[in-house]
Design an enzyme around this catalytic site. Structure first.
Site, mmCIF file in Angstrom:
data_model
loop_
_atom_site.group_PDB
_atom_site.id
_atom_site.type_symbol
_atom_site.label_atom_id
_atom_site.label_comp_id
_atom_site.label_asym_id
_atom_site.label_seq_id
_atom_site.Cartn_x
_atom_site.Cartn_y
_atom_site.Cartn_z
ATOM 1 N N VAL A 133 6.704 118.787 -48.847
ATOM 2 C CA VAL A 133 6.551 120.170 -48.427
ATOM 3 C C VAL A 133 5.858 120.962 -49.531
ATOM 4 O O VAL A 133 6.222 120.861 -50.695
ATOM 5 C CB VAL A 133 7.927 120.801 -48.157
ATOM 6 C CG1 VAL A 133 7.778 122.237 -47.725
ATOM 7 C CG2 VAL A 133 8.666 120.001 -47.116
ATOM 8 N N CYS A 134 4.870 121.743 -49.160
ATOM 9 C CA CYS A 134 4.154 122.553 -50.150
ATOM 10 C C CYS A 134 4.513 123.999 -49.878
ATOM 11 O O CYS A 134 3.981 124.611 -48.960
ATOM 12 C CB CYS A 134 2.657 122.325 -50.009
ATOM 13 S SG CYS A 134 1.690 123.356 -51.101
ATOM 14 N N ILE A 135 5.433 124.516 -50.663
ATOM 15 C CA ILE A 135 5.889 125.872 -50.420
ATOM 16 C C ILE A 135 6.205 126.501 -51.766
ATOM 17 O O ILE A 135 6.718 125.817 -52.666
ATOM 18 C CB ILE A 135 7.107 125.850 -49.456
ATOM 19 C CG1 ILE A 135 7.597 127.235 -49.132
ATOM 20 C CG2 ILE A 135 8.207 125.001 -49.983
ATOM 21 C CD1 ILE A 135 8.665 127.233 -48.058
#
Lengths: 566, 169
Positions: B89-91
């Site tokens: 996840v890229c957050i």
């Protein structure tokens, strides 16, 4: 890595090795029995030896022993004991039998190690096994260098002595490493039976005793052989002692419940870390000086190791300087919260979630444990809650370290001419007040209507007028941080206005699994059990319920029938 | 060195998430022998194309948690602009304060020890609802999200059905 190469060799497993060794030993014993049953064996042997002595051979010592042996009257009554003594004496003299004896000793050690592993550690975890393997081959490699490169032994006996010494020390080293790894693992797992700890502590004490005993051996045998020999031997023992004591100290600190970051714990770690690094460093320097060889493979390896050690020591000390200056900076600029303030504050420390008896108060009036805050500030000089920069607004003497650039320069040529030199610059700069004013003015020039306070706050974060301009253009400008601006980015405000999504009250669908239909999706809360298996089971059950309920709702919404359960 | 305090904090979070979970979210260590690896299940937000799905994900915590953020990776197939093909996840909330090579995020959005598993998972739910197509972890998904929403919704629907163990429609 020498280890990877060795992995491919077809090494026998312990069972085969033990069986082979025992077989060899019994053959040797049988041979010895046969030979010694001949009443004249001693005479025969001595004869052979004397022939052998004619050639220059390194076994003079053994022959001496053989001759010094009192001639036993073999015709006298032979009781079993005497017989055994005779056999063992013979085996000690006969080179082939001697090797099987050595082999069986190693075999015993291996079995012993295996037993310890079984009893204390059980199945080794993959990382532990890998670490031990790496360490083992590393150790063998360096000791090989030591024996043949540094002290340059000439005689087989000497090699044997050093080998057996290093075998014992290395065994303790590996066991210590295992203890350390396992301790770290245990410390990160909440439910371990008491006896696991008891066994581990027992092993630690065992290693401690054994390495002290080895130190005694070093004093008793190494000292007469010369100061250098003694220093080499003692350094090894001390290194083992040190690492075991370190694990022990960590145990004690943990048992006392001392906060892992408390000053006492910090200085204990610092002390052990730097002491063992310094010791190892001195050990290697001693080797280099002793061997007095400038260009050889061994010196190359030693110098590489030296470089590595120096590097690590420097890094450790640098970290320590950072820590002290941070602690200093904090205690100078941010006073501890008063008793009333701590009492009034009902919340736990936001970093560790544990209650606070004492707290440090930041200018934004957020409270944290001193040690928690210290650790965080090493990473990022801002308040964890509101992100207010801690360097900002500090009194005139500018805060020493966090906002500094660290220039680490390694000048390899200072040590050896062929070592490379390099510099690493770690930039953690925050713009100075003057720079900040200039940037604010620059941005205000383009956006006169912008709020200077907001600009200043944003510039502090972006550290670049360019990025702040982007932020203004894209409407991302942060309001000045007055109230805590933790943004849990609430999801519930984010989704676009939901279309009519019926919350699906429970019309008891026909397809529902028995036992699950009385459960609402939202209410998957559960009791937090005290024991681990129960918690794991609860978690699995809640997950199944969540999926089952979601499936049911999904099908309902689509008006589909439940597919046949496979 | 830090594992002890990390463990205590994780235990406290686990307790809170168990006793008082946010709606549609479950998280905890699947095997407590390793308390630093959790599994999380989040429900796709209502009114979005991921509605109704139960998405499993793995959370791996560093030994110095909460000083450093955990890593999160979906264990099911995902198609989303901010999720890499392998599920990571890229957050911004999962990015340590130091690492932001692109200068995209202000540090206020990034990891800080006052964040928690619950806040991460809530952020991920809102990310599912509203992809941020500035940071494209999955360029194809970002492009489709912008240009062909219908197709995107169809793929999402299929994924939702898969997570519920339902055959494709």
């Amino acid at each position: 890595m020498p280890g990877t190469l060795v992995d491919r060799l077809p090494l026998p497993n312990l069972k085969v090795y033990t069986a082979g060794s025992v077989l060899l030993l019994s053959i040797a014993v049988y041979h010895a029995t046969i030979v010694t049953s001949d009443p004249n064996w001693r005479a025969n042997i001595t004869l052979q030896r004397q022939e052998a002595l004619a050639e220059p051979d390194g076994e003079a010592q053994l022959v001496d022993q053989a001759e010094v042996m009192p001639a036993l009257n073999l015709n006298a009554t032979r009781n079993l004991n005497e017989r055994m003594v005779v056999i063992i004496t013979f085996m000690m003299q006969e080179p082939l039998c001697m090797w099987t004896l050595i082999n069986i000793a190693y075999c015993f050690l291996a079995v012993f190690g295996f037993l310890i592993q079984r009893v204390v550690f059980g199945q080794l975890r993959v990382s532990e096994a890998q670490r031990v393997k790496d360490k083992f081959w590393n150790y063998v490699f360096y000791k090989f260098i030591f024996i043949f490169g540094v002290i340059n032994v000439q005689y087989m006996d000497e090699v044997m002595l050093w080998c057996s010494w290093f075998t014992l020390v290395g065994f303790l080293h590996l066991m210590g490493q295992l203890c350390k790894d396992r301790f770290e693992y245990l410390a990160s797992s909440p439910n371990t039976a008491r006896w696991v700890h008891v066994r581990l502590v027992g092993l630690l004490l065992g290693i401690l005793a054994a390495s002290t005993a080895l130190l005694g051996v070093a004093v008793a045998w190494g000292l007469p052989a010369g100061k250098d020999t003694f220093a080499f031997m003692a350094a090894e023992c001390l290194l083992v002692l040190m690492s075991v004591l370190h694990v022990g100290a960590r145990y004690v600190l943990q048992q006392r419940g001392a906060d892992a970051a408390g000053a006492l714990a910090y200085y204990t770690h610092l002390g052990f870390d730097s002491a063992s690094l310094v010791l190892e460093l001195m050990h290697v320097v001693h080797m280099v000086v002793y061997s007095n060889m400038l260009v050889s493979m061994a010196s190359l390896v030693l110098l590489m190791q030296l470089r590595h050690l120096l590097h690590e020591l420097q890094a450790r000390l640098r970290r320590h300087r950072l820590y002290t200056s941070l602690a200093d900076h904090m205690s100078r600029n941010y006073p501890m919260a008063s008793k009333e303030e701590v009492e009034k504050n009902q919340d736990n420390c936001a970093i560790c979630w544990e209650p606070m008896k004492e707290a440090r108060k930041l200018p934004c009036s957020h409270l944290f444990h001193n040690s928690c805050l210290c650790q965080w500030v090493q990473q990022d000089a801002s308040c964890p809650t509101c992100r207010r920069g801690l360097a900002h607004g500090a009194p005139p003497p500018p805060p020493p370290t966090p906002p500094h650039n660290h220039l680490f320069h390694f000048d390899g040529s200072r040590y050896v001419s062929w070592l490379p030199s390099f510099s690493v610059e770690v930039t953690r700069a925050r713009p100075s007040a003057a720079q900040l004013d200039a940037m604010v003015a620059q941005v205000l020039g383009m956006f006169p209507q912008a709020d200077p306070a907001a600009l200043r706050a944003d510039l502090l974060l972006t550290r670049s007028a360019h990025l702040t301009l982007d932020n203004i253009l894209e409407g991302r400008l942060q309001p000045p941080a007055e109230a805590p601006t933790v943004r849990p980015i609430s999801p519930l405000e984010a989704p676009p206005a939901p279309e009519p999504a019926p919350p699906a009250p429970e019309p008891a669908p026909p397809a529902a699994e028995p036992g699950l239909d009385n459960l609402d999706v939202g209410s998957t809360s559960a009791i937090f059990s005290r024991n681990a298996p129960e918690r794991e089971q609860n978690l699995r059950r809640r997950k199944e319920m969540l999926v089952a309920a979601a499936r049911r709702r999904y099908l309902e919404r689509r008006g589909e029938a439940a597919p046949p359960r496979s | 060195m830090m594992a002890g305090s990390a463990l205590r904090r994780l235990m406290a979070e686990y307790k809170q998430l168990t006793v008082n979970p946010p709606e549609g979210i479950i998280a905890g260590p699947i095997n407590e022998d390793n308390f630093f690896e959790w599994e999380a299940f989040i429900t796709g937000p209502e009114g979005t194309c991921f509605e109704g799905g139960i998405f499993p994900a793995k959370l791996v915590f560093p030994p110095d948690y909460p000083l450093s953020p955990p890593k999160m990776q979906f264990l099911c197939e995902m198609f989303h602009p901010n999720i890499y093909a392998d599920g990571r996840v890229c957050i911004s909330i999962l990015h340590a304060p130091g690492d932001d090579p692109m200068g995209y995020e202000t540090s206020a959005e990034r990891w800080s020890p006052v964040q928690s598993v619950e806040k991460i998972l809530l952020s991920v739910v809102s990310m599912l609802a509203e992809p941020n197509d500035e940071s494209g972890a999955n360029v194809d998904a970002a492009k489709m999200w912008r240009e062909d929403r219908e197709q995107f919704n169809k793929i999402a629907e299929e994924i939702v059905r898969k997570t519920l163990d339902l055959p494709p429609p």
